[in-house]
Scaffold this motif. Structure first.
Motif, PDB file in Angstrom:
ATOM      1  N   HIS A  50       0.848  -1.192   0.000  1.00 48.70           N
ATOM      2  CA  HIS A  50       0.000   0.000   0.000  1.00 48.70           C
ATOM      3  C   HIS A  50       0.882   1.240   0.000  1.00 48.70           C
ATOM      4  CE1 HIS A  50      -4.095  -1.571   0.664  1.00 48.70           C
ATOM      5  NE2 HIS A  50      -3.480  -2.572   1.272  1.00 48.70           N
ATOM      6  N   HIS A  51       0.448   2.269  -0.698  1.00 45.23           N
ATOM      7  CA  HIS A  51       1.191   3.521  -0.762  1.00 45.23           C
ATOM      8  C   HIS A  51       0.473   4.608   0.052  1.00 45.23           C
ATOM      9  CE1 HIS A  51       3.807   1.880  -3.880  1.00 45.23           C
ATOM     10  NE2 HIS A  51       2.712   1.364  -4.422  1.00 45.23           N
ATOM     11  N   PHE A  52       1.259   5.541   0.556  1.00 47.14           N
ATOM     12  CA  PHE A  52       0.748   6.659   1.354  1.00 47.14           C
ATOM     13  C   PHE A  52       0.060   6.167   2.631  1.00 47.14           C
ATOM     14  CE2 PHE A  52       0.693   8.323  -3.071  1.00 47.14           C
ATOM     15  CZ  PHE A  52       1.594   9.360  -2.905  1.00 47.14           C
ATOM     16  N   GLU A  53       0.416   4.979   3.104  1.00 46.76           N
ATOM     17  CA  GLU A  53      -0.145   4.436   4.330  1.00 46.76           C
ATOM     18  C   GLU A  53       0.964   3.785   5.137  1.00 46.76           C
ATOM     19  OE1 GLU A  53      -3.965   2.415   4.136  1.00 46.76           O
ATOM     20  OE2 GLU A  53      -4.101   2.909   2.003  1.00 46.76           O
ATOM     21  N   SER A 113      -5.503  -2.359  -4.395  1.00 47.67           N
ATOM     22  CA  SER A 113      -6.606  -2.342  -3.447  1.00 47.67           C
ATOM     23  C   SER A 113      -7.154  -0.927  -3.287  1.00 47.67           C
ATOM     24  CB  SER A 113      -6.118  -2.852  -2.091  1.00 47.67           C
ATOM     25  OG  SER A 113      -5.530  -4.121  -2.211  1.00 47.67           O
ATOM     26  N   PRO A 114      -8.362  -0.793  -2.754  1.00 48.40           N
ATOM     27  CA  PRO A 114      -8.852   0.545  -2.382  1.00 48.40           C
ATOM     28  C   PRO A 114      -7.851   1.228  -1.461  1.00 48.40           C
ATOM     29  CG  PRO A 114     -10.615  -1.065  -2.243  1.00 48.40           C
ATOM     30  CD  PRO A 114      -9.357  -1.846  -2.477  1.00 48.40           C
ATOM     31  N   GLU A 115      -7.661   2.508  -1.644  1.00 49.00           N
ATOM     32  CA  GLU A 115      -6.603   3.201  -0.914  1.00 49.00           C
ATOM     33  C   GLU A 115      -7.085   4.515  -0.338  1.00 49.00           C
ATOM     34  OE1 GLU A 115      -3.449   4.173  -3.592  1.00 49.00           O
ATOM     35  OE2 GLU A 115      -4.766   5.087  -5.049  1.00 49.00           O
ATOM     36  N   THR A 116      -6.295   5.017   0.612  1.00 56.11           N
ATOM     37  CA  THR A 116      -6.600   6.288   1.257  1.00 56.11           C
ATOM     38  C   THR A 116      -6.367   7.460   0.303  1.00 56.11           C
ATOM     39  OG1 THR A 116      -5.992   5.366   3.403  1.00 56.11           O
ATOM     40  CG2 THR A 116      -6.059   7.764   3.225  1.00 56.11           C
ATOM     41  N   LEU A 206     -11.165 -10.203  -0.508  1.00 59.60           N
ATOM     42  CA  LEU A 206     -12.576  -9.853  -0.639  1.00 59.60           C
ATOM     43  C   LEU A 206     -12.938  -9.937  -2.106  1.00 59.60           C
ATOM     44  CD1 LEU A 206     -13.036  -6.716  -1.923  1.00 59.60           C
ATOM     45  CD2 LEU A 206     -11.928  -6.157   0.235  1.00 59.60           C
ATOM     46  N   LEU A 207     -14.208 -10.127  -2.394  1.00 65.30           N
ATOM     47  CA  LEU A 207     -14.686 -10.168  -3.772  1.00 65.30           C
ATOM     48  C   LEU A 207     -15.627  -8.998  -3.996  1.00 65.30           C
ATOM     49  CD1 LEU A 207     -15.420 -13.995  -4.120  1.00 65.30           C
ATOM     50  CD2 LEU A 207     -13.366 -12.748  -4.819  1.00 65.30           C
ATOM     51  N   THR A 208     -15.379  -8.253  -5.045  1.00 68.04           N
ATOM     52  CA  THR A 208     -16.222  -7.088  -5.331  1.00 68.04           C
ATOM     53  C   THR A 208     -17.484  -7.536  -6.061  1.00 68.04           C
ATOM     54  OG1 THR A 208     -14.906  -6.656  -7.319  1.00 68.04           O
ATOM     55  CG2 THR A 208     -14.340  -5.430  -5.321  1.00 68.04           C
ATOM     56  N   GLY A 269     -20.607  -5.500   2.214  1.00 74.24           N
ATOM     57  CA  GLY A 269     -20.543  -4.052   2.381  1.00 74.24           C
ATOM     58  C   GLY A 269     -20.124  -3.380   1.100  1.00 74.24           C
ATOM     59  N   ILE A 270     -19.990  -2.069   1.144  1.00 75.67           N
ATOM     60  CA  ILE A 270     -19.571  -1.291  -0.017  1.00 75.67           C
ATOM     61  C   ILE A 270     -18.120  -0.888   0.167  1.00 75.67           C
ATOM     62  CG2 ILE A 270     -19.986   0.753  -1.423  1.00 75.67           C
ATOM     63  CD1 ILE A 270     -22.249  -1.256  -1.526  1.00 75.67           C
ATOM     64  N   ILE A 271     -17.296  -1.231  -0.815  1.00 77.86           N
ATOM     65  CA  ILE A 271     -15.905  -0.811  -0.788  1.00 77.86           C
ATOM     66  C   ILE A 271     -15.493  -0.396  -2.196  1.00 77.86           C
ATOM     67  CG2 ILE A 271     -14.979  -3.147  -1.138  1.00 77.86           C
ATOM     68  CD1 ILE A 271     -12.700  -2.316   0.814  1.00 77.86           C
ATOM     69  N   ASP A 272     -14.863   0.768  -2.288  1.00 76.43           N
ATOM     70  CA  ASP A 272     -14.432   1.313  -3.570  1.00 76.43           C
ATOM     71  C   ASP A 272     -15.590   1.435  -4.560  1.00 76.43           C
ATOM     72  OD1 ASP A 272     -12.323   2.436  -4.951  1.00 76.43           O
ATOM     73  OD2 ASP A 272     -11.754   0.573  -5.942  1.00 76.43           O
ATOM     74  N   GLY A 273     -16.783   1.638  -4.016  1.00 76.01           N
ATOM     75  CA  GLY A 273     -17.955   1.807  -4.847  1.00 76.01           C
ATOM     76  C   GLY A 273     -18.641   0.526  -5.266  1.00 76.01           C
ATOM     77  N   TYR A 274     -18.080  -0.626  -4.868  1.00 69.52           N
ATOM     78  CA  TYR A 274     -18.662  -1.910  -5.245  1.00 69.52           C
ATOM     79  C   TYR A 274     -19.312  -2.577  -4.033  1.00 69.52           C
ATOM     80  CZ  TYR A 274     -15.844  -1.736  -9.545  1.00 69.52           C
ATOM     81  OH  TYR A 274     -15.279  -1.382 -10.741  1.00 69.52           O
ATOM     82  N   ARG A 275     -20.437  -3.231  -4.268  1.00 65.07           N
ATOM     83  CA  ARG A 275     -21.019  -4.080  -3.244  1.00 65.07           C
ATOM     84  C   ARG A 275     -20.162  -5.343  -3.172  1.00 65.07           C
ATOM     85  NH1 ARG A 275     -25.626  -4.761  -0.318  1.00 65.07           N
ATOM     86  NH2 ARG A 275     -26.466  -6.878  -0.101  1.00 65.07           N
ATOM     87  N   SER A 276     -19.572  -5.615  -2.016  1.00 57.09           N
ATOM     88  CA  SER A 276     -18.524  -6.623  -1.915  1.00 57.09           C
ATOM     89  C   SER A 276     -18.820  -7.627  -0.815  1.00 57.09           C
ATOM     90  CB  SER A 276     -17.168  -5.957  -1.651  1.00 57.09           C
ATOM     91  OG  SER A 276     -16.880  -4.985  -2.642  1.00 57.09           O
TER      92      SER A 276
END
Length: 352
Positions: A50-53, A113-116, A206-208, A269-276
């Protein structure tokens, strides 16, 4: 199950109870845990990027340190975010790592992956994407990367220094490196795409997707589609498939305090705009874990299982989890301690 390893998210920070208060401690403990895992026969040490984290961000130095201090364990990623990478530089670095480690690597790569960070890859100089998540540039750069590690000519040679029309390849070249590249997939469609390319499949944590099926059933379908696409494309290699799970054998009161009492159900839940769909945590006594994992079709279908570990609890705690799994759970699932080196894949038909 032929192989198992640990997947570390590499978190660090000065929070109460953390054994990794800073980046130095997280990196050094990652090496120490890999060395200890190698000694007990664990097959792989894999790290999220991960970058910036406050997590692992530049994996090749870490994997090089692990390779230098171990004998058999596979060192890899789950996954490198291709949006942030220069494909030719990555090809050089991974070829060098592959040669230094005697082919003991398993490199998971994906869109990321979804990121900050908001379009953080643009700060690295990679612009021009037409996709709000950058998937287009990730795949374009990945195609260039695959060409580079496969020995394709990437640049014209200077005609004043060599024969006109010569195309130069990235150096060094590591024979068979493409066989040690995995694509991290969070959907069934991407799994099919991976199969068509003839790569290994690293199924996501996780699966999107969410259609009412359990995480394990969705993932099992993803694996089936991958293998079918691989065979239909005419590939004759030996693809590997990995899945990851949070698994904690409860051996004593400390284990129960740390890991017991968790709700053992999938989450949507919703992650990165996808129901996952997110997989459940397995935490129980070893005999019960064996039965639960035997009922997980994706675990039983994959050849490699990655145990997601709480790296902030430190080396001793995580080694205890790995050793408990190796001694009391994994053998009943078909695993034997690693004594020879990285796992080799098997033909598609034998894995189904």
């Amino acid at each position: 199950m032929k192989a198992f390893g640990f997947l570390s998210f590499g978190h660090y920070g000065a929070v109460p109870g953390s054994q990794t208060p800073d980046a130095a401690s997280a990196l050094k403990q990652a090496v120490d845990l890999s060395v200890a895992a190698d000694e007990i026969g664990v097959n792989g040490a894999y790290f999220r990027v991960h970058h910036f984290e406050r997590q692992q961000s530049s994996p090749v130095p870490l994997l090089s340190a692990i390779a230098a201090r171990t004998q058999r364990i596979e060192a890899g990623t789950g996954v490198i975010d291709m949006r942030y990478e220069n494909p030719l530089q990555l090809a050089e670095e991974l070829a060098s790592l592959d040669l230094l480690s005697d082919q003991r690597i398993a490199i998971g790569i994906s869109r990321g992956s979804p990121e900050t960070a908001l379009r953080g890859y643009e700060a690295f100089g990679y612009t021009g994407t037409k996709d709000p998540r950058g998937a287009d540039i990730a795949r374009d750069k990945f195609a260039t990367f695959l060409d580079a590690i496969s020995g394709e000519g990437m640049v014209d040679a200077d005609p004043q220094r060599t024969r006109p029309g010569t195309r130069l390849v990235v150096q060094p070249q590591a024979p068979g490196l493409r066989d040690r590249i995995w694509w991290g997939s969070a959907t069934r469609e991407t799994a099919e795409w991976t199969g068509k390319l003839g790569l290994n499949l690293m199924s996501s944590t996780l699966l999107t997707e969410a259609n009412g099926a359990s995480f394990a059933d969705l993932q099992n379908e993803q694996i089936d589609r991958f293998r079918q696409a691989y065979a239909a494309a005419g590939h004759t290699g030996s693809p590997r498939v990995s899945v990851s799970r949070s698994i904690f054998p409860i051996m004593d009161e400390r284990d129960a305090a740390y890991f017991g009492g968790r709700e053992d159900v999938d989450q949507v839940g919703i992650i990165d705009g996808y129901r996952s769909t997110f997989g459940k945590t397995y935490a129980d006594e070893p005999d019960k874990l064996i039965e639960q994992l035997r009922q997980d079709p994706a675990v039983m279908s994959a050849d490699t299982l990655m145990l997601t570990i709480p790296n902030q609890l430190g080396v001793d705690c995580n080694l205890h989890v790995l050793q408990a799994f190796a001694e009391h759970v994994a053998p009943a699932l078909g695993w034997r301690p690693n004594t020879d080196g990285p796992v080799q894949g098997e033909r598609v038909d034998s894995l189904r």
